[in-house]
Design an enzyme around this catalytic site. Structure first.
Site, short mmCIF file in Angstrom:
data_model
loop_
_atom_site.label_atom_id
_atom_site.label_comp_id
_atom_site.label_asym_id
_atom_site.label_seq_id
_atom_site.Cartn_x
_atom_site.Cartn_y
_atom_site.Cartn_z
N PRO A 89 0.73 -1.25 0.15
CA PRO A 89 -0.04 0.01 -0.01
C PRO A 89 0.77 1.09 0.15
CG PRO A 89 0.14 -1.00 2.05
CD PRO A 89 0.90 -1.89 1.39
N GLU A 157 2.10 -8.59 -12.25
CA GLU A 157 0.55 -9.00 -12.53
C GLU A 157 -0.04 -7.97 -13.28
OE1 GLU A 157 -0.60 -12.20 -12.93
OE2 GLU A 157 -1.83 -10.96 -13.93
N ALA A 221 0.45 3.68 -15.05
CA ALA A 221 0.41 4.95 -15.42
C ALA A 221 -0.27 5.53 -16.87
CB ALA A 221 2.02 5.59 -15.16
N CYS A 272 -5.38 -0.25 -7.67
CA CYS A 272 -4.04 -0.11 -8.17
C CYS A 272 -3.54 1.32 -8.71
CB CYS A 272 -3.76 -1.05 -9.07
SG CYS A 272 -3.77 -2.67 -8.27
N GLN A 274 -4.11 4.77 -8.54
CA GLN A 274 -3.65 5.86 -7.63
C GLN A 274 -2.67 5.42 -6.82
OE1 GLN A 274 -6.29 8.76 -5.84
NE2 GLN A 274 -5.21 8.41 -4.01
N1 LIG Z 1 -5.81 -6.53 -7.02
C1 LIG Z 1 -5.23 -6.38 -8.37
O1 LIG Z 1 -6.12 -6.07 -9.21
C2 LIG Z 1 -3.78 -6.34 -8.43
C3 LIG Z 1 -3.39 -6.48 -9.72
C4 LIG Z 1 -1.99 -6.36 -10.14
C5 LIG Z 1 -1.24 -6.29 -9.21
N2 LIG Z 1 -1.70 -6.18 -7.88
C6 LIG Z 1 -0.68 -5.88 -6.98
O2 LIG Z 1 -0.42 -7.36 -5.97
C7 LIG Z 1 -0.06 -7.36 -4.48
C8 LIG Z 1 -1.13 -7.90 -3.91
O3 LIG Z 1 -2.52 -7.38 -4.17
P1 LIG Z 1 -3.72 -7.97 -3.76
O4 LIG Z 1 -4.87 -7.09 -4.51
O5 LIG Z 1 -3.75 -9.56 -4.05
O6 LIG Z 1 -3.91 -7.73 -2.09
P2 LIG Z 1 -4.58 -8.50 -1.24
O7 LIG Z 1 -4.93 -7.47 0.16
O8 LIG Z 1 -5.85 -8.97 -1.79
O9 LIG Z 1 -3.84 -9.75 -0.71
C9 LIG Z 1 -2.40 -9.71 0.06
C10 LIG Z 1 -2.66 -10.77 1.17
O10 LIG Z 1 -1.07 -10.88 1.63
C11 LIG Z 1 -1.35 -11.37 2.89
N3 LIG Z 1 -0.32 -10.93 3.69
C12 LIG Z 1 0.42 -9.73 3.95
N4 LIG Z 1 1.58 -9.82 4.43
C13 LIG Z 1 1.88 -11.33 4.55
C14 LIG Z 1 2.91 -11.97 5.18
N5 LIG Z 1 4.21 -11.39 5.69
N6 LIG Z 1 2.89 -13.29 5.12
C15 LIG Z 1 1.79 -13.89 4.51
N7 LIG Z 1 0.77 -13.29 3.96
C16 LIG Z 1 0.69 -11.81 4.06
C17 LIG Z 1 -2.53 -10.54 3.28
O11 LIG Z 1 -3.13 -10.99 4.51
C18 LIG Z 1 -3.49 -10.65 2.50
O12 LIG Z 1 -4.38 -11.58 2.55
C19 LIG Z 1 -0.04 -5.48 -4.43
O13 LIG Z 1 1.09 -5.32 -4.64
C20 LIG Z 1 -0.86 -5.28 -5.57
O14 LIG Z 1 -0.41 -3.82 -6.09
C21 LIG Z 1 -2.69 -6.22 -7.44
O1 LIG Z 2 -12.04 3.55 -19.89
C1 LIG Z 2 -12.13 3.47 -18.75
C2 LIG Z 2 -11.67 2.15 -18.28
C3 LIG Z 2 -11.53 2.20 -16.84
N1 LIG Z 2 -12.06 3.08 -15.93
C4 LIG Z 2 -12.16 3.12 -14.59
O2 LIG Z 2 -10.69 2.56 -14.17
C5 LIG Z 2 -10.72 2.11 -12.93
C6 LIG Z 2 -9.74 0.71 -13.16
O3 LIG Z 2 -10.33 -0.20 -14.05
P1 LIG Z 2 -9.65 -1.64 -14.38
O4 LIG Z 2 -8.28 -1.26 -15.11
O5 LIG Z 2 -10.56 -2.27 -15.32
O6 LIG Z 2 -9.63 -2.45 -13.17
P2 LIG Z 2 -8.13 -2.75 -11.85
O7 LIG Z 2 -8.56 -4.02 -11.45
O8 LIG Z 2 -8.00 -1.58 -11.39
O9 LIG Z 2 -6.91 -3.04 -13.03
C7 LIG Z 2 -5.81 -2.07 -13.30
O10 LIG Z 2 -5.04 -2.29 -12.08
C8 LIG Z 2 -4.31 -3.62 -12.07
C9 LIG Z 2 -3.57 -3.41 -10.74
O11 LIG Z 2 -2.16 -3.10 -10.94
C10 LIG Z 2 -3.64 -3.69 -13.13
O12 LIG Z 2 -3.16 -5.17 -13.20
C11 LIG Z 2 -4.66 -3.88 -14.47
O13 LIG Z 2 -3.95 -3.96 -15.47
C12 LIG Z 2 -5.39 -2.42 -14.42
O14 LIG Z 2 -6.23 -2.35 -15.77
C13 LIG Z 2 -12.13 1.71 -12.51
O15 LIG Z 2 -12.55 2.53 -11.75
C14 LIG Z 2 -12.79 1.91 -13.99
O16 LIG Z 2 -14.04 2.05 -13.66
C15 LIG Z 2 -12.55 4.26 -16.52
O17 LIG Z 2 -12.94 5.17 -15.97
N2 LIG Z 2 -12.54 4.30 -17.94
#
Ligand SMILES: NC(=O)c1ccc[n+]([C@@H]2O[C@H](COP(=O)([O-])OP(=O)(O)OC[C@H]3O[C@@H](n4cnc5c(N)ncnc54)[C@H](O)[C@@H]3O)[C@@H](O)[C@H]2O)c1
Ligand SMILES: O=c1ccn([C@@H]2O[C@H](COP(=O)(O)OP(=O)(O)O[C@H]3O[C@H](CO)[C@@H](O)[C@H](O)[C@H]3O)[C@@H](O)[C@H]2O)c(=O)[nH]1
EC number: 1.1.1.22
Length: 460
Positions: A89, A157, A221, A272, A274
């Site tokens: 975070p 990811e 970004a 993600c 922000q």
């Molecule tokens: N959510 C998404 O769409 C997305 C997409 C791409 C990348 N990411 C990135 O992936 C990472 C994980 O995101 P998320 O959405 O899965 O988070 P999340 O909060 O859903 O899951 C993270 C998990 O890690 C666990 N955890 C934390 N510290 C730990 C430790 N020391 N040992 C064991 N478990 C531990 C927490 O309890 C939690 O369940 C972040 O860096 C995020 O930016 C998220």
């Molecule tokens: O044309 C568009 C497309 C998306 N959104 C908004 O943008 C935000 C993000 O949307 P989306 O990208 O679909 O979902 P996320 O799960 O936040 O996924 C983004 O963030 C992830 C975490 O890093 C990355 O892995 C993904 O590739 C990236 O798309 C949401 O609030 C959408 O409503 C818009 O306002 N306009």
């Protein structure tokens, strides 16, 4: 048998590992987490997250080659490849507060790996981390390595919430970064072989560590920048009578621009964009690049502007006060004393109240560190039906793009609302003309304005 362990059973760890397990029956995959309720949920019929298709994938391999456990140390010790997918975070305290990534969870995972390992390991950064994190992790792991060889890989990811399984089954690309040493390249190859079970080779990109780490921040970004660009245009559309959907369509037809990610909205949300842009801004500042930092900061500024523009449209349309009025879904409006009645087809009341109770950035920490029984925000009620949410309300705000919001019986909603009845469409999902025929006053982002709204200022 290759053994994979993933630390962090969250939004990324759970689905990515489930997909590896289903595509690679000869690999044993164990997902571990320090949160027992999370692991219990992964082992139950009600998974901790909702993603279309996820239940089927988990059911097909759980108990066979996919396991969820709180026995973190045991499974880390046994694994050949360890994915780290813990929270990263935004820091709320100390150096870089409000911008830099908080690597506390990552660091404690790395220290634990160093403590319990007895054999060579490939450690994979799955979390989104600042560029150069691998260098710091390497130092922690090798500080007292007891002769163990650690190879660090960056494998960010790119899945999006809502389409996680689809994205994982057919990724646009898989990115693997590693050290440019024989050991580093061997590790890259080992991870590549895992993905090669289902991802075509030409879609698996290999780079050096720093390119992989930075590409993740750069991708987010660029995506967010498109949304802020179209949202900036939406304000100009409202001022001039242009229609942002027509503008998006027209520019998206240029193959150099492309049609995706050009939907004007109330601003981007999600977990993600922000935090990752703030992180990028911080990295630019630390590297003595204030102009670059300011360029990306602007993406966040426009997003904040778009959110406040929306709230302002609501408040100013309703005679400059929303005090005591019942409006559907809008956290920003709580501050303006609105009575908010929230309906979301997938989010529980407990989660909504927890989100509202949290301070900025806190919601991105592990669940077990979030308030368990928050003091309910009294102005907010959560209902399980869109019609109930709108009953007796002065205005309805549409803030997420569920298909069911397109198909609602708006005549029924109108009949049960106070008059004049407003719809503020933050996602451009409703047919504004049809709603106007029913009698609603409609505000759609970036669309020509109703007479009612025309003379109102865009921002208070
Ligand atoms: N959510 C998404 O769409 C997305 C997409 C791409 C990348 N990411 C990135 O992936 C990472 C994980 O995101 P998320 O959405 O899965 O988070 P999340 O909060 O859903 O899951 C993270 C998990 O890690 C666990 N955890 C934390 N510290 C730990 C430790 N020391 N040992 C064991 N478990 C531990 C927490 O309890 C939690 O369940 C972040 O860096 C995020 O930016 C998220
Ligand atoms: O044309 C568009 C497309 C998306 N959104 C908004 O943008 C935000 C993000 O949307 P989306 O990208 O679909 O979902 P996320 O799960 O936040 O996924 C983004 O963030 C992830 C975490 O890093 C990355 O892995 C993904 O590739 C990236 O798309 C949401 O609030 C959408 O409503 C818009 O306002 N306009």
């Amino acid at each position: 048998m290759v053994k994979i362990c993933c630390i962090g059973a969250g939004y990324v760890g759970g689905p990515t590992m489930a997909v590896i397990a289903i595509k690679c029956p000869a690999i044993e995959v164990v997902v571990v987490d320090i949160s027992k309720p999370r692991i219990d949920a992964w082992n139950s019929d009600t998974l901790p997250i909702y993603e279309p298709g996820l239940d089927d994938v988990v059911k097909a391999c759980r108990g066979k080659n996919l396991f969820f456990s709180t026995d973190v140390e045991k499974h880390v010790a046994e694994a050949d490849i360890i994915f780290v997918s813990v929270n990263t975070p935004t820091k709320t305290r100390g150096l870089g507060a409000g911008k830099a990534a908080d690597l506390t969870y990552w660091e404690s995972a790395a220290r634990m790996i160093a403590d319990v390992s007895k054999s060579d390991k490939i450690v994979v950064e799955k979390s989104t981390v600042p560029v150069k994190t691998a260098e710091a992790i390497e130092k922690i792991l090798t500080h007292n390595s007891k002769g163990i060889n650690y190879q660090i890989l960056s494998n960010p990811e790119f899945l999006a919430e809502g389409t996680a399984i689809e994205d994982l089954f057919k990724p646009d690309r898989v990115l693997i970064g590693g050290r440019e040493t024989p050991g580093g390249q061997k590790a890259v190859q080992a991870l590549k072989e895992v993905y090669a079970h289902w991802v075509p080779e030409e879609n698996i990109i290999t780079t050096n560590l720093w390119s992989a780490e930075l590409s993740k921040l750069a991708a987010n970004a660029f995506l967010a920048q498109r949304i802020s660009s179209v949202n900036a245009m939406s304000a100009l559309c409202e001022a001039t009578g242009a229609n942002v959907s027509e503008v998006s369509y027209a520019i998206g037809k240029d193959s150099r621009i492309g049609p995706k990610f050009l939907n004007a909205s109330v601003g981007f949300g999600g977990s993600c964009f922000q935090k990752d842009i703030l992180n990028l801004v911080y990295i630019c500042e630390c590297n003595g690049l204030p102009e670059v930092a300011n360029y990306w900061k602007q993406v966040i500024k426009i997003n904040d502007y778009q959110k406040s523009r929306f709230v302002n449209r609501v408040v100013s349309s309703m005679f400059n006060t929303v005090s005591g009025k019942k409006i559907d879904v809008c956290k920003g409006l709580v501050g303006d004393k609105a009575q908010v009645s929230i309906y979301d087809p997938q989010v529980t009341e407990d989660q909504i109240q927890r989100d509202l109770a949290m301070n900025k950035f806190d919601w991105d920490h592990p669940m077990h560190l979030q308030p368990t029984s928050p003091t309910a925000v009294k102005q907010v009620s959560v209902v399980w039906d869109a019609y109930e949410a709108a009953k007796g309300a002065h205005g309805v705000c549409i803030l997420t793009e569920w298909d069911e919001f397109k198909k609602l019986d708006y005549q029924k909603i109108f009949d049960n609302m106070q008059k004049p009845a407003f719809v503020f469409d933050g996602r451009n999902v409703v047919d504004a003309e049809k709603l106007r025929e029913i009698g609603f006053i409609v505000y759609s982002i970036g669309k020509p304005l109703d007479g009612w709204l025309k003379d109102m200022p865009a921002v208070a």
